[in-house]
Design a protein around this motif. Structure first.
Motif, mmCIF file in Angstrom:
data_model
loop_
_atom_site.group_PDB
_atom_site.id
_atom_site.type_symbol
_atom_site.label_atom_id
_atom_site.label_comp_id
_atom_site.label_asym_id
_atom_site.label_seq_id
_atom_site.Cartn_x
_atom_site.Cartn_y
_atom_site.Cartn_z
ATOM 1 N N THR A 141 0.819 -1.210 0.000
ATOM 2 C CA THR A 141 0.000 0.000 0.000
ATOM 3 C C THR A 141 0.856 1.266 0.000
ATOM 4 O O THR A 141 2.057 1.229 0.248
ATOM 5 C CB THR A 141 -0.931 0.033 1.234
ATOM 6 N N LYS A 142 0.179 2.375 -0.288
ATOM 7 C CA LYS A 142 0.779 3.713 -0.249
ATOM 8 C C LYS A 142 1.910 3.847 -1.278
ATOM 9 O O LYS A 142 2.889 4.566 -1.071
ATOM 10 C CB LYS A 142 1.229 4.068 1.167
ATOM 11 N N LEU A 168 5.582 -15.424 -3.945
ATOM 12 C CA LEU A 168 4.393 -14.645 -3.611
ATOM 13 C C LEU A 168 3.887 -13.819 -4.792
ATOM 14 O O LEU A 168 4.676 -13.339 -5.606
ATOM 15 C CB LEU A 168 4.682 -13.683 -2.451
ATOM 16 N N THR A 169 2.580 -13.650 -4.840
ATOM 17 C CA THR A 169 1.984 -12.674 -5.748
ATOM 18 C C THR A 169 1.977 -11.349 -5.004
ATOM 19 O O THR A 169 1.412 -11.250 -3.913
ATOM 20 C CB THR A 169 0.541 -13.080 -6.129
ATOM 21 N N VAL A 170 2.635 -10.341 -5.566
ATOM 22 C CA VAL A 170 2.756 -9.032 -4.916
ATOM 23 C C VAL A 170 2.183 -7.975 -5.857
ATOM 24 O O VAL A 170 2.505 -7.941 -7.041
ATOM 25 C CB VAL A 170 4.229 -8.710 -4.578
ATOM 26 N N ILE A 171 1.306 -7.133 -5.313
ATOM 27 C CA ILE A 171 0.663 -6.072 -6.091
ATOM 28 C C ILE A 171 0.965 -4.732 -5.431
ATOM 29 O O ILE A 171 0.782 -4.577 -4.219
ATOM 30 C CB ILE A 171 -0.872 -6.295 -6.157
ATOM 31 N N GLU A 172 1.412 -3.786 -6.224
ATOM 32 C CA GLU A 172 1.642 -2.427 -5.707
ATOM 33 C C GLU A 172 0.327 -1.657 -5.844
ATOM 34 O O GLU A 172 -0.338 -1.737 -6.874
ATOM 35 C CB GLU A 172 2.780 -1.765 -6.480
ATOM 36 N N PHE A 173 -0.027 -0.931 -4.779
ATOM 37 C CA PHE A 173 -1.363 -0.342 -4.709
ATOM 38 C C PHE A 173 -1.321 1.081 -4.163
ATOM 39 O O PHE A 173 -0.535 1.396 -3.274
ATOM 40 C CB PHE A 173 -2.246 -1.205 -3.790
ATOM 41 N N SER A 174 -2.227 1.914 -4.682
ATOM 42 C CA SER A 174 -2.428 3.263 -4.142
ATOM 43 C C SER A 174 -3.918 3.581 -4.146
ATOM 44 O O SER A 174 -4.558 3.554 -5.197
ATOM 45 C CB SER A 174 -1.683 4.306 -4.975
ATOM 46 N N SER A 175 -4.446 3.896 -2.984
ATOM 47 C CA SER A 175 -5.859 4.299 -2.922
ATOM 48 C C SER A 175 -6.025 5.733 -3.415
ATOM 49 O O SER A 175 -7.133 6.180 -3.678
ATOM 50 C CB SER A 175 -6.412 4.151 -1.501
ATOM 51 N N GLN A 176 -4.920 6.453 -3.580
ATOM 52 C CA GLN A 176 -4.970 7.824 -4.105
ATOM 53 C C GLN A 176 -5.060 7.831 -5.627
ATOM 54 O O GLN A 176 -5.881 8.524 -6.210
ATOM 55 C CB GLN A 176 -3.733 8.618 -3.663
ATOM 56 N N THR A 177 -4.195 7.051 -6.276
ATOM 57 C CA THR A 177 -4.119 7.078 -7.746
ATOM 58 C C THR A 177 -4.925 5.959 -8.405
ATOM 59 O O THR A 177 -5.171 6.001 -9.603
ATOM 60 C CB THR A 177 -2.658 6.945 -8.209
ATOM 61 N N GLY A 178 -5.280 4.932 -7.624
ATOM 62 C CA GLY A 178 -6.000 3.797 -8.205
ATOM 63 C C GLY A 178 -5.080 2.716 -8.755
ATOM 64 O O GLY A 178 -5.544 1.707 -9.288
ATOM 65 N N GLU A 179 -3.778 2.903 -8.614
ATOM 66 C CA GLU A 179 -2.835 1.871 -9.062
ATOM 67 C C GLU A 179 -3.133 0.552 -8.341
ATOM 68 O O GLU A 179 -3.348 0.534 -7.127
ATOM 69 C CB GLU A 179 -1.404 2.312 -8.748
ATOM 70 N N GLY A 180 -3.188 -0.530 -9.082
ATOM 71 C CA GLY A 180 -3.426 -1.850 -8.493
ATOM 72 C C GLY A 180 -4.886 -2.235 -8.390
ATOM 73 O O GLY A 180 -5.207 -3.401 -8.154
ATOM 74 N N VAL A 181 -5.796 -1.266 -8.571
ATOM 75 C CA VAL A 181 -7.235 -1.557 -8.425
ATOM 76 C C VAL A 181 -7.677 -2.607 -9.431
ATOM 77 O O VAL A 181 -8.334 -3.593 -9.065
ATOM 78 C CB VAL A 181 -8.084 -0.259 -8.571
ATOM 79 N N GLU A 182 -7.322 -2.431 -10.687
ATOM 80 C CA GLU A 182 -7.770 -3.380 -11.713
ATOM 81 C C GLU A 182 -7.169 -4.765 -11.501
ATOM 82 O O GLU A 182 -7.835 -5.767 -11.750
ATOM 83 C CB GLU A 182 -7.481 -2.852 -13.124
ATOM 84 N N ASP A 183 -5.926 -4.826 -11.029
ATOM 85 C CA ASP A 183 -5.310 -6.131 -10.724
ATOM 86 C C ASP A 183 -6.110 -6.861 -9.653
ATOM 87 O O ASP A 183 -6.419 -8.053 -9.785
ATOM 88 C CB ASP A 183 -3.867 -5.951 -10.236
ATOM 89 N N LEU A 184 -6.450 -6.148 -8.581
ATOM 90 C CA LEU A 184 -7.208 -6.769 -7.488
ATOM 91 C C LEU A 184 -8.620 -7.130 -7.925
ATOM 92 O O LEU A 184 -9.126 -8.201 -7.586
ATOM 93 C CB LEU A 184 -7.258 -5.837 -6.271
ATOM 94 N N ARG A 185 -9.250 -6.257 -8.675
ATOM 95 C CA ARG A 185 -10.599 -6.563 -9.156
ATOM 96 C C ARG A 185 -10.590 -7.811 -10.036
ATOM 97 O O ARG A 185 -11.509 -8.623 -9.977
ATOM 98 C CB ARG A 185 -11.176 -5.377 -9.933
ATOM 99 N N GLY A 186 -9.561 -7.952 -10.852
ATOM 100 C CA GLY A 186 -9.447 -9.132 -11.699
ATOM 101 C C GLY A 186 -9.404 -10.403 -10.869
ATOM 102 O O GLY A 186 -10.069 -11.395 -11.186
ATOM 103 N N ILE A 187 -8.627 -10.378 -9.789
ATOM 104 C CA ILE A 187 -8.527 -11.532 -8.891
ATOM 105 C C ILE A 187 -9.878 -11.801 -8.229
ATOM 106 O O ILE A 187 -10.348 -12.948 -8.168
ATOM 107 C CB ILE A 187 -7.424 -11.298 -7.833
ATOM 108 N N ILE A 188 -10.526 -10.743 -7.719
ATOM 109 C CA ILE A 188 -11.830 -10.887 -7.048
ATOM 110 C C ILE A 188 -12.857 -11.471 -8.014
ATOM 111 O O ILE A 188 -13.614 -12.383 -7.652
ATOM 112 C CB ILE A 188 -12.296 -9.519 -6.489
ATOM 113 N N GLU A 189 -12.867 -10.987 -9.227
ATOM 114 C CA GLU A 189 -13.863 -11.474 -10.209
ATOM 115 C C GLU A 189 -13.630 -12.938 -10.558
ATOM 116 O O GLU A 189 -14.590 -13.694 -10.708
ATOM 117 C CB GLU A 189 -13.840 -10.583 -11.451
#
Length: 194
Positions: A141-142, A168-189
């Motif tokens: 995060t961050k 490990l599967t590692v995803i870089e994420f930012s709740s400010q810019t939205g980076e990583g959102v589509e990667d996580l959504r893909g996994i959730i879906e």
């Protein structure tokens, strides 16, 4: 999947209050103030569905969010020094009770602050997930707070800081810019289809 239709379902403060599992669950876990609530809000296109706070230790319950045929479960943060011993014990029992219960747990999203080395508690949790055979991903995060150079340095260091880092599967994420959102959504879906 329509993320705009996600809604708060319920909160539980004790393991014995948890309902019997009725659908696939994805759990979010990490130290206090690592950005779990902000991440859930970003994933679900909401500002305040999950209550984010600048003050660590505010999530004291397991909060269930309903998203079509799955639950997103926001677990209390661990490791906040100013939490009383009795609350730390309750949080630990609540997290442990959730993870050891026979849930429909498809994935644990383990959050780690990208800016810093994983804490002792982060390492302990990751080892528990590995030992317990839980499917999980590590989300850093961050990410927006780091420059390109700092990111490259942290990525290199994480190879030695995270247990089993190369597996490990590692995803870089930012709740400010939205980076990583589509990667996580893909996994959730993908998990929601199973």
């Amino acid at each position: 999947m329509n993320y705009n239709n996600a809604k708060f379902f319920a909160s539980y403060g004790k393991t014995e209050q948890l309902p019997s599992p009725t659908r696939t669950e994805i759990a979010f876990i990490g130290r206090s103030n690592v950005g779990k609530s902000s991440m859930i809000n970003k994933l679900l296109n909401r500002k305040n569905l999950a209550r984010a706070s600048a003050e660590p230790g505010k999530t004291a319950t397991i909060n269930f969010y309903e998203l079509e045929n799955i639950f997103l479960c926001d677990l209390p943060g661990y490791g906040y020094a100013k939490t009383s011993k009795s609350e730390k014990k309750r949080f630990s029992e609540l997290i442990g009770g959730y993870l050891s219960a026979n849930r429909e747990l498809a994935l644990v999203i383990q959050l780690v602050d990208f800016r810093h080395p994983p804490t002792v508690d982060d390492i302990s949790m990751i080892n528990s997930l590995i030992d317990g055979g839980f499917p999980f991903v590590v989300v850093l995060t961050k990410a927006d707070k780091l420059s390109k150079t700092q990111r490259a340095e942290r990525r290199e260091l994480l190879k030695n800081e995270l247990p089993c880092a190369d597996e490990l599967t590692v995803i870089e994420f930012s709740s400010q810019t939205g980076e990583g959102v589509e990667d996580l959504r893909g996994i959730i879906e993908e998990l929601a289809k199973e």
